[in-house]
Write a protein that holds these residues in place. Structure first.
Motif, PDB file in Angstrom:
ATOM      1  N   VAL A 211     -17.617   3.673  -7.425  1.00  0.00           N
ATOM      2  CA  VAL A 211     -17.764   2.259  -7.098  1.00  0.00           C
ATOM      3  C   VAL A 211     -18.555   1.631  -8.233  1.00  0.00           C
ATOM      4  O   VAL A 211     -19.648   2.089  -8.561  1.00  0.00           O
ATOM      5  CB  VAL A 211     -18.511   2.070  -5.758  1.00  0.00           C
ATOM      6  N   SER A 212     -17.996   0.624  -8.852  1.00  0.00           N
ATOM      7  CA  SER A 212     -18.664  -0.159  -9.897  1.00  0.00           C
ATOM      8  C   SER A 212     -18.984   0.625 -11.165  1.00  0.00           C
ATOM      9  O   SER A 212     -19.894   0.269 -11.894  1.00  0.00           O
ATOM     10  CB  SER A 212     -19.945  -0.801  -9.348  1.00  0.00           C
ATOM     11  N   LEU A 213     -18.266   1.713 -11.454  1.00  0.00           N
ATOM     12  CA  LEU A 213     -18.415   2.435 -12.715  1.00  0.00           C
ATOM     13  C   LEU A 213     -17.089   2.389 -13.452  1.00  0.00           C
ATOM     14  O   LEU A 213     -16.070   2.815 -12.918  1.00  0.00           O
ATOM     15  CB  LEU A 213     -18.769   3.907 -12.482  1.00  0.00           C
ATOM     16  N   ASP A 214     -17.116   1.863 -14.676  1.00  0.00           N
ATOM     17  CA  ASP A 214     -15.906   1.936 -15.487  1.00  0.00           C
ATOM     18  C   ASP A 214     -15.905   3.268 -16.242  1.00  0.00           C
ATOM     19  O   ASP A 214     -16.845   4.057 -16.143  1.00  0.00           O
ATOM     20  CB  ASP A 214     -15.767   0.727 -16.412  1.00  0.00           C
ATOM     21  N   LEU A 215     -14.872   3.524 -17.005  1.00  0.00           N
ATOM     22  CA  LEU A 215     -14.727   4.809 -17.691  1.00  0.00           C
ATOM     23  C   LEU A 215     -15.883   5.060 -18.650  1.00  0.00           C
ATOM     24  O   LEU A 215     -16.430   6.162 -18.709  1.00  0.00           O
ATOM     25  CB  LEU A 215     -13.382   4.869 -18.424  1.00  0.00           C
TER      26      LEU A 215
ATOM     27  N   MET B  39     -16.230  -5.364  -4.707  1.00  0.00           N
ATOM     28  CA  MET B  39     -16.508  -3.984  -5.032  1.00  0.00           C
ATOM     29  C   MET B  39     -15.308  -3.405  -5.798  1.00  0.00           C
ATOM     30  O   MET B  39     -14.183  -3.460  -5.340  1.00  0.00           O
ATOM     31  CB  MET B  39     -16.747  -3.195  -3.737  1.00  0.00           C
ATOM     32  N   LYS B  40     -15.593  -2.887  -6.989  1.00  0.00           N
ATOM     33  CA  LYS B  40     -14.553  -2.319  -7.841  1.00  0.00           C
ATOM     34  C   LYS B  40     -14.522  -0.800  -7.651  1.00  0.00           C
ATOM     35  O   LYS B  40     -15.502  -0.113  -7.893  1.00  0.00           O
ATOM     36  CB  LYS B  40     -14.844  -2.669  -9.301  1.00  0.00           C
ATOM     37  N   ILE B  41     -13.399  -0.272  -7.187  1.00  0.00           N
ATOM     38  CA  ILE B  41     -13.233   1.166  -7.013  1.00  0.00           C
ATOM     39  C   ILE B  41     -12.403   1.704  -8.168  1.00  0.00           C
ATOM     40  O   ILE B  41     -11.340   1.174  -8.479  1.00  0.00           O
ATOM     41  CB  ILE B  41     -12.555   1.497  -5.669  1.00  0.00           C
ATOM     42  N   MET B  42     -12.920   2.733  -8.808  1.00  0.00           N
ATOM     43  CA  MET B  42     -12.226   3.367  -9.926  1.00  0.00           C
ATOM     44  C   MET B  42     -12.038   4.845  -9.581  1.00  0.00           C
ATOM     45  O   MET B  42     -12.833   5.429  -8.848  1.00  0.00           O
ATOM     46  CB  MET B  42     -13.055   3.261 -11.206  1.00  0.00           C
ATOM     47  N   GLN B  43     -10.983   5.424 -10.136  1.00  0.00           N
ATOM     48  CA  GLN B  43     -10.744   6.850  -9.938  1.00  0.00           C
ATOM     49  C   GLN B  43     -10.414   7.483 -11.279  1.00  0.00           C
ATOM     50  O   GLN B  43      -9.667   6.918 -12.074  1.00  0.00           O
ATOM     51  CB  GLN B  43      -9.596   7.063  -8.954  1.00  0.00           C
ATOM     52  N   PHE B  44     -10.999   8.654 -11.517  1.00  0.00           N
ATOM     53  CA  PHE B  44     -10.793   9.373 -12.768  1.00  0.00           C
ATOM     54  C   PHE B  44     -10.329  10.793 -12.470  1.00  0.00           C
ATOM     55  O   PHE B  44     -10.726  11.390 -11.473  1.00  0.00           O
ATOM     56  CB  PHE B  44     -12.090   9.429 -13.583  1.00  0.00           C
TER      57      PHE B  44
ATOM     58  N   ASP C 119     -25.072   8.337  -9.509  1.00  0.00           N
ATOM     59  CA  ASP C 119     -25.090   7.014  -8.879  1.00  0.00           C
ATOM     60  C   ASP C 119     -23.728   6.363  -9.072  1.00  0.00           C
ATOM     61  O   ASP C 119     -23.179   6.379 -10.175  1.00  0.00           O
ATOM     62  CB  ASP C 119     -26.162   6.123  -9.510  1.00  0.00           C
ATOM     63  N   GLY C 120     -23.175   5.834  -8.010  1.00  0.00           N
ATOM     64  CA  GLY C 120     -21.889   5.149  -8.073  1.00  0.00           C
ATOM     65  C   GLY C 120     -20.699   6.027  -7.756  1.00  0.00           C
ATOM     66  O   GLY C 120     -19.588   5.530  -7.600  1.00  0.00           O
ATOM     67  N   VAL C 121     -20.901   7.338  -7.656  1.00  0.00           N
ATOM     68  CA  VAL C 121     -19.790   8.238  -7.320  1.00  0.00           C
ATOM     69  C   VAL C 121     -19.686   8.351  -5.806  1.00  0.00           C
ATOM     70  O   VAL C 121     -20.651   8.661  -5.118  1.00  0.00           O
ATOM     71  CB  VAL C 121     -19.968   9.630  -7.960  1.00  0.00           C
ATOM     72  N   VAL C 122     -18.490   8.066  -5.300  1.00  0.00           N
ATOM     73  CA  VAL C 122     -18.220   8.139  -3.867  1.00  0.00           C
ATOM     74  C   VAL C 122     -17.777   9.550  -3.486  1.00  0.00           C
ATOM     75  O   VAL C 122     -18.189  10.088  -2.464  1.00  0.00           O
ATOM     76  CB  VAL C 122     -17.138   7.106  -3.472  1.00  0.00           C
ATOM     77  N   SER C 123     -16.932  10.153  -4.330  1.00  0.00           N
ATOM     78  CA  SER C 123     -16.456  11.505  -4.048  1.00  0.00           C
ATOM     79  C   SER C 123     -15.997  12.181  -5.326  1.00  0.00           C
ATOM     80  O   SER C 123     -15.596  11.520  -6.285  1.00  0.00           O
ATOM     81  CB  SER C 123     -15.304  11.479  -3.037  1.00  0.00           C
ATOM     82  N   ALA C 124     -16.067  13.505  -5.320  1.00  0.00           N
ATOM     83  CA  ALA C 124     -15.529  14.329  -6.404  1.00  0.00           C
ATOM     84  C   ALA C 124     -14.844  15.508  -5.733  1.00  0.00           C
ATOM     85  O   ALA C 124     -15.485  16.289  -5.043  1.00  0.00           O
ATOM     86  CB  ALA C 124     -16.633  14.795  -7.337  1.00  0.00           C
ATOM     87  N   VAL C 125     -13.540  15.597  -5.919  1.00  0.00           N
ATOM     88  CA  VAL C 125     -12.743  16.615  -5.236  1.00  0.00           C
ATOM     89  C   VAL C 125     -12.070  17.498  -6.276  1.00  0.00           C
ATOM     90  O   VAL C 125     -11.304  17.023  -7.108  1.00  0.00           O
ATOM     91  CB  VAL C 125     -11.673  15.953  -4.334  1.00  0.00           C
ATOM     92  N   ALA C 126     -12.364  18.799  -6.211  1.00  0.00           N
ATOM     93  CA  ALA C 126     -11.737  19.759  -7.111  1.00  0.00           C
ATOM     94  C   ALA C 126     -10.372  20.140  -6.546  1.00  0.00           C
ATOM     95  O   ALA C 126     -10.269  20.523  -5.382  1.00  0.00           O
ATOM     96  CB  ALA C 126     -12.616  20.993  -7.256  1.00  0.00           C
ATOM     97  N   LEU C 127      -9.338  19.998  -7.360  1.00  0.00           N
ATOM     98  CA  LEU C 127      -7.992  20.389  -6.928  1.00  0.00           C
ATOM     99  C   LEU C 127      -7.781  21.882  -7.100  1.00  0.00           C
ATOM    100  O   LEU C 127      -7.066  22.510  -6.358  1.00  0.00           O
ATOM    101  CB  LEU C 127      -6.942  19.629  -7.725  1.00  0.00           C
ATOM    102  N   ASN C 128      -8.356  22.414  -8.107  1.00  0.00           N
ATOM    103  CA  ASN C 128      -8.320  23.841  -8.410  1.00  0.00           C
ATOM    104  C   ASN C 128      -9.506  24.065  -9.342  1.00  0.00           C
ATOM    105  O   ASN C 128     -10.371  23.212  -9.422  1.00  0.00           O
ATOM    106  CB  ASN C 128      -6.969  24.226  -9.054  1.00  0.00           C
TER     107      ASN C 128
ATOM    108  N   VAL D 223      -7.065   6.933 -13.246  1.00  0.00           N
ATOM    109  CA  VAL D 223      -5.832   6.985 -12.449  1.00  0.00           C
ATOM    110  C   VAL D 223      -5.846   5.881 -11.415  1.00  0.00           C
ATOM    111  O   VAL D 223      -6.894   5.413 -11.002  1.00  0.00           O
ATOM    112  CB  VAL D 223      -5.637   8.366 -11.770  1.00  0.00           C
ATOM    113  N   GLU D 224      -4.672   5.482 -11.012  1.00  0.00           N
ATOM    114  CA  GLU D 224      -4.524   4.397 -10.035  1.00  0.00           C
ATOM    115  C   GLU D 224      -5.113   4.813  -8.705  1.00  0.00           C
ATOM    116  O   GLU D 224      -4.950   5.934  -8.236  1.00  0.00           O
ATOM    117  CB  GLU D 224      -3.051   4.057  -9.880  1.00  0.00           C
ATOM    118  N   VAL D 225      -5.800   3.879  -8.084  1.00  0.00           N
ATOM    119  CA  VAL D 225      -6.419   4.127  -6.783  1.00  0.00           C
ATOM    120  C   VAL D 225      -5.452   3.694  -5.695  1.00  0.00           C
ATOM    121  O   VAL D 225      -4.983   2.558  -5.679  1.00  0.00           O
ATOM    122  CB  VAL D 225      -7.747   3.351  -6.634  1.00  0.00           C
ATOM    123  N   ASP D 226      -5.151   4.612  -4.771  1.00  0.00           N
ATOM    124  CA  ASP D 226      -4.325   4.289  -3.615  1.00  0.00           C
ATOM    125  C   ASP D 226      -5.261   4.047  -2.431  1.00  0.00           C
ATOM    126  O   ASP D 226      -5.959   4.953  -1.997  1.00  0.00           O
ATOM    127  CB  ASP D 226      -3.370   5.441  -3.264  1.00  0.00           C
ATOM    128  N   LEU D 227      -5.291   2.833  -1.943  1.00  0.00           N
ATOM    129  CA  LEU D 227      -6.144   2.521  -0.801  1.00  0.00           C
ATOM    130  C   LEU D 227      -5.341   2.378   0.471  1.00  0.00           C
ATOM    131  O   LEU D 227      -4.244   2.038   0.497  1.00  0.00           O
ATOM    132  CB  LEU D 227      -6.923   1.234  -1.062  1.00  0.00           C
TER     133      LEU D 227
END
Length: 98
Positions: free
Chosen positions: A64-68, A1-6, A46-55, A94-98
């Motif tokens: 999960v399994s979505l490239d840019l 499973m490939k986890i990506m973060q944007f 589909d494929g989005v695990v979370s979306a967090v607004a910082l501001n 951005v780099e994923v910290d697991l």
């Protein structure tokens, strides 16, 4: 499973955006409302695990399994839907910290 973060950055429509496709500035408060709507839209992709607004300007999206490229394809219709109210400034992987 490939986890990506944007990281996505947004801004409100301003006078430099006025033109045929966007003839008016949005009313006060519409940017934040549509920013929240687009965050909700992203959460439903589909494929989005979370979306967090910082501001009201940035969102971190974990997928999960979505490239840019795939993520941008999903994002395009949502951006078009909210075109009168906000603009995307940039999307970075951005780099994923697991």
């Amino acid at each position: 499973m490939k986890i990506m973060q944007f990281r996505l950055e947004f801004r409100s429509v301003d006078s430099s955006d006025i033109g045929v496709e966007c003839p008016f500035l949005p009313d006060a408060g519409q940017y934040e409302r549509h920013f929240n709507y687009i965050v909700q839209d992203i959460c439903n992709f589909d494929g989005v695990v979370s979306a967090v607004a910082l501001n009201a300007e940035a969102v971190f999206v974990r997928t999960v399994s979505l490239d840019l490229s795939e993520f941008k394809s999903l994002l395009k219709p949502a951006l078009q839907h909210h075109f009168q109210y906000l603009r995307i400034v940039k999307i970075d992987e951005v780099e994923v910290d697991l």
